[in-house]
Design a protein around this motif. Structure first.
Motif, PDB file in Angstrom:
ATOM      1  N   ASN A 144       0.820  -1.206   0.000  1.00 43.77           N
ATOM      2  CA  ASN A 144       0.000   0.000   0.000  1.00 43.77           C
ATOM      3  C   ASN A 144       0.858   1.263   0.000  1.00 43.77           C
ATOM      4  OD1 ASN A 144      -2.447  -1.303  -0.127  1.00 43.77           O
ATOM      5  ND2 ASN A 144      -2.717  -1.361   2.086  1.00 43.77           N
ATOM      6  N   GLU A 145       2.016   1.210   0.671  1.00 44.09           N
ATOM      7  CA  GLU A 145       2.909   2.366   0.703  1.00 44.09           C
ATOM      8  C   GLU A 145       3.448   2.670  -0.690  1.00 44.09           C
ATOM      9  OE1 GLU A 145       5.992   1.979   3.619  1.00 44.09           O
ATOM     10  OE2 GLU A 145       4.570   1.444   5.197  1.00 44.09           O
ATOM     11  N   ILE A 146       3.778   1.626  -1.434  1.00 45.09           N
ATOM     12  CA  ILE A 146       4.271   1.805  -2.800  1.00 45.09           C
ATOM     13  C   ILE A 146       3.180   2.407  -3.669  1.00 45.09           C
ATOM     14  CG2 ILE A 146       5.120   0.629  -4.869  1.00 45.09           C
ATOM     15  CD1 ILE A 146       6.367  -1.485  -2.972  1.00 45.09           C
ATOM     16  N   TYR A 147       1.973   1.833  -3.594  1.00 46.84           N
ATOM     17  CA  TYR A 147       0.843   2.360  -4.368  1.00 46.84           C
ATOM     18  C   TYR A 147       0.575   3.818  -4.014  1.00 46.84           C
ATOM     19  CZ  TYR A 147      -0.708  -2.259  -6.103  1.00 46.84           C
ATOM     20  OH  TYR A 147      -0.815  -3.469  -6.735  1.00 46.84           O
ATOM     21  N   GLN A 148       0.609   4.127  -2.732  1.00 46.11           N
ATOM     22  CA  GLN A 148       0.332   5.490  -2.282  1.00 46.11           C
ATOM     23  C   GLN A 148       1.371   6.465  -2.834  1.00 46.11           C
ATOM     24  OE1 GLN A 148       0.010   5.974   1.969  1.00 46.11           O
ATOM     25  NE2 GLN A 148      -0.191   8.184   1.823  1.00 46.11           N
ATOM     26  N   CYS A 149       2.628   6.092  -2.773  1.00 49.28           N
ATOM     27  CA  CYS A 149       3.701   6.943  -3.282  1.00 49.28           C
ATOM     28  C   CYS A 149       3.545   7.170  -4.786  1.00 49.28           C
ATOM     29  CB  CYS A 149       5.049   6.303  -2.967  1.00 49.28           C
ATOM     30  SG  CYS A 149       6.460   7.269  -3.533  1.00 49.28           S
ATOM     31  N   LEU A 150       3.277   6.103  -5.523  1.00 43.91           N
ATOM     32  CA  LEU A 150       3.091   6.218  -6.964  1.00 43.91           C
ATOM     33  C   LEU A 150       1.843   7.030  -7.298  1.00 43.91           C
ATOM     34  CD1 LEU A 150       4.041   2.583  -8.036  1.00 43.91           C
ATOM     35  CD2 LEU A 150       5.359   4.665  -8.475  1.00 43.91           C
ATOM     36  N   ALA A 151       0.784   6.833  -6.544  1.00 49.20           N
ATOM     37  CA  ALA A 151      -0.455   7.581  -6.768  1.00 49.20           C
ATOM     38  C   ALA A 151      -0.226   9.073  -6.540  1.00 49.20           C
ATOM     39  CB  ALA A 151      -1.566   7.062  -5.864  1.00 49.20           C
ATOM     40  N   GLU A 152       0.549   9.414  -5.536  1.00 49.34           N
ATOM     41  CA  GLU A 152       0.846  10.824  -5.272  1.00 49.34           C
ATOM     42  C   GLU A 152       1.651  11.430  -6.419  1.00 49.34           C
ATOM     43  OE1 GLU A 152       2.623  10.906  -1.377  1.00 49.34           O
ATOM     44  OE2 GLU A 152       0.721  10.350  -0.410  1.00 49.34           O
ATOM     45  N   LYS A 153       2.593  10.652  -6.978  1.00 48.66           N
ATOM     46  CA  LYS A 153       3.359  11.128  -8.135  1.00 48.66           C
ATOM     47  C   LYS A 153       2.434  11.377  -9.317  1.00 48.66           C
ATOM     48  CE  LYS A 153       7.743   8.884  -7.095  1.00 48.66           C
ATOM     49  NZ  LYS A 153       8.729   7.881  -7.514  1.00 48.66           N
ATOM     50  N   LEU A 154       1.540  10.433  -9.562  1.00 49.95           N
ATOM     51  CA  LEU A 154       0.608  10.580 -10.674  1.00 49.95           C
ATOM     52  C   LEU A 154      -0.325  11.763 -10.442  1.00 49.95           C
ATOM     53  CD1 LEU A 154      -0.674   9.741 -13.311  1.00 49.95           C
ATOM     54  CD2 LEU A 154      -1.928   7.956 -12.067  1.00 49.95           C
ATOM     55  N   TYR A 155      -0.809  11.909  -9.251  1.00 53.49           N
ATOM     56  CA  TYR A 155      -1.699  13.022  -8.891  1.00 53.49           C
ATOM     57  C   TYR A 155      -1.024  14.369  -9.150  1.00 53.49           C
ATOM     58  CZ  TYR A 155      -4.730  15.939  -5.976  1.00 53.49           C
ATOM     59  OH  TYR A 155      -5.563  16.924  -5.505  1.00 53.49           O
ATOM     60  N   GLU A 156       0.271  14.455  -8.830  1.00 55.84           N
ATOM     61  CA  GLU A 156       1.029  15.681  -9.078  1.00 55.84           C
ATOM     62  C   GLU A 156       1.181  15.949 -10.576  1.00 55.84           C
ATOM     63  OE1 GLU A 156       4.754  15.348  -7.034  1.00 55.84           O
ATOM     64  OE2 GLU A 156       3.795  15.249  -5.070  1.00 55.84           O
ATOM     65  N   LYS A 157       1.335  14.893 -11.356  1.00 50.12           N
ATOM     66  CA  LYS A 157       1.520  15.025 -12.807  1.00 50.12           C
ATOM     67  C   LYS A 157       0.231  15.342 -13.541  1.00 50.12           C
ATOM     68  CE  LYS A 157       5.845  13.460 -13.680  1.00 50.12           C
ATOM     69  NZ  LYS A 157       6.772  14.280 -14.400  1.00 50.12           N
ATOM     70  N   ASN A 158      -0.902  14.906 -12.979  1.00 50.39           N
ATOM     71  CA  ASN A 158      -2.164  15.034 -13.697  1.00 50.39           C
ATOM     72  C   ASN A 158      -3.246  15.621 -12.789  1.00 50.39           C
ATOM     73  OD1 ASN A 158      -4.601  14.662 -15.077  1.00 50.39           O
ATOM     74  ND2 ASN A 158      -3.823  12.852 -16.118  1.00 50.39           N
ATOM     75  N   PRO A 159      -3.461  16.928 -12.880  1.00 51.74           N
ATOM     76  CA  PRO A 159      -4.470  17.569 -12.032  1.00 51.74           C
ATOM     77  C   PRO A 159      -5.908  17.212 -12.422  1.00 51.74           C
ATOM     78  CG  PRO A 159      -3.521  19.155 -13.554  1.00 51.74           C
ATOM     79  CD  PRO A 159      -2.752  17.876 -13.716  1.00 51.74           C
ATOM     80  N   MET A 160      -6.086  16.502 -13.535  1.00 43.05           N
ATOM     81  CA  MET A 160      -7.426  16.084 -13.943  1.00 43.05           C
ATOM     82  C   MET A 160      -7.930  14.904 -13.105  1.00 43.05           C
ATOM     83  SD  MET A 160      -8.251  18.144 -16.395  1.00 43.05           S
ATOM     84  CE  MET A 160      -9.634  17.336 -17.144  1.00 43.05           C
ATOM     85  N   LEU A 161      -7.020  14.240 -12.390  1.00 44.52           N
ATOM     86  CA  LEU A 161      -7.369  13.069 -11.592  1.00 44.52           C
ATOM     87  C   LEU A 161      -7.513  13.432 -10.121  1.00 44.52           C
ATOM     88  CD1 LEU A 161      -4.774  10.504 -13.022  1.00 44.52           C
ATOM     89  CD2 LEU A 161      -7.165  10.769 -13.706  1.00 44.52           C
ATOM     90  N   THR A 162      -8.391  12.724  -9.431  1.00 44.72           N
ATOM     91  CA  THR A 162      -8.426  12.804  -7.971  1.00 44.72           C
ATOM     92  C   THR A 162      -7.375  11.838  -7.444  1.00 44.72           C
ATOM     93  OG1 THR A 162     -10.021  11.011  -7.703  1.00 44.72           O
ATOM     94  CG2 THR A 162     -10.919  13.259  -8.013  1.00 44.72           C
ATOM     95  N   ILE A 163      -7.061  11.926  -6.174  1.00 44.41           N
ATOM     96  CA  ILE A 163      -6.084  11.001  -5.596  1.00 44.41           C
ATOM     97  C   ILE A 163      -6.615   9.566  -5.649  1.00 44.41           C
ATOM     98  CG2 ILE A 163      -6.799  11.288  -3.196  1.00 44.41           C
ATOM     99  CD1 ILE A 163      -3.166  10.857  -4.457  1.00 44.41           C
ATOM    100  N   GLU A 164      -7.929   9.410  -5.512  1.00 49.09           N
ATOM    101  CA  GLU A 164      -8.523   8.072  -5.590  1.00 49.09           C
ATOM    102  C   GLU A 164      -8.391   7.499  -7.003  1.00 49.09           C
ATOM    103  OE1 GLU A 164     -10.170  10.744  -4.293  1.00 49.09           O
ATOM    104  OE2 GLU A 164     -10.110  10.223  -2.169  1.00 49.09           O
TER     105      GLU A 164
END
Length: 88
Positions: free
Chosen positions: A2-22
């Motif tokens: 889950n920590e890996i997924y969370q870290c990657l999700a945060e990176k993606l969220y920063e790259k793409n403001p069209m997405l929610t964190i979920e």
């Protein structure tokens, strides 16, 4: 994991403001599973979480800003995101 997924999700969220964190988390899970299953189907030996994390990170860096557009051209991801309630 889950920590890996969370870290990657945060990176993606920063790259793409069209997405929610979920949505970013869902994308990470889908990309992770897709990479591992594709490698397995191709007969490659499992290389571990670190290799998958590196590949997903590369995809996020390269495709992350446009992932929301990818749904329109890929019915597999569209269906998976609809099941999660993120795409209408």
């Amino acid at each position: 994991m889950n920590e890996i997924y969370q870290c990657l999700a945060e990176k993606l969220y920063e790259k793409n403001p069209m997405l929610t964190i979920e949505e970013a988390t869902t994308w990470v899970e889908l990309l992770w599973e897709d990479f591992e299953s594709t490698r397995a189907k191709a007969g490659h030996d499992y290389q571990g979480k670190k290799v998958t994390e590196q590949i997903v990170t590369q995809w996020i860096n390269h495709y992350g800003p446009k992932l929301h557009d990818f749904v329109a051209t890929n019915p597999k991801y569209k269906e998976m995101l609809q099941k999660k309630g993120y795409y209408h």
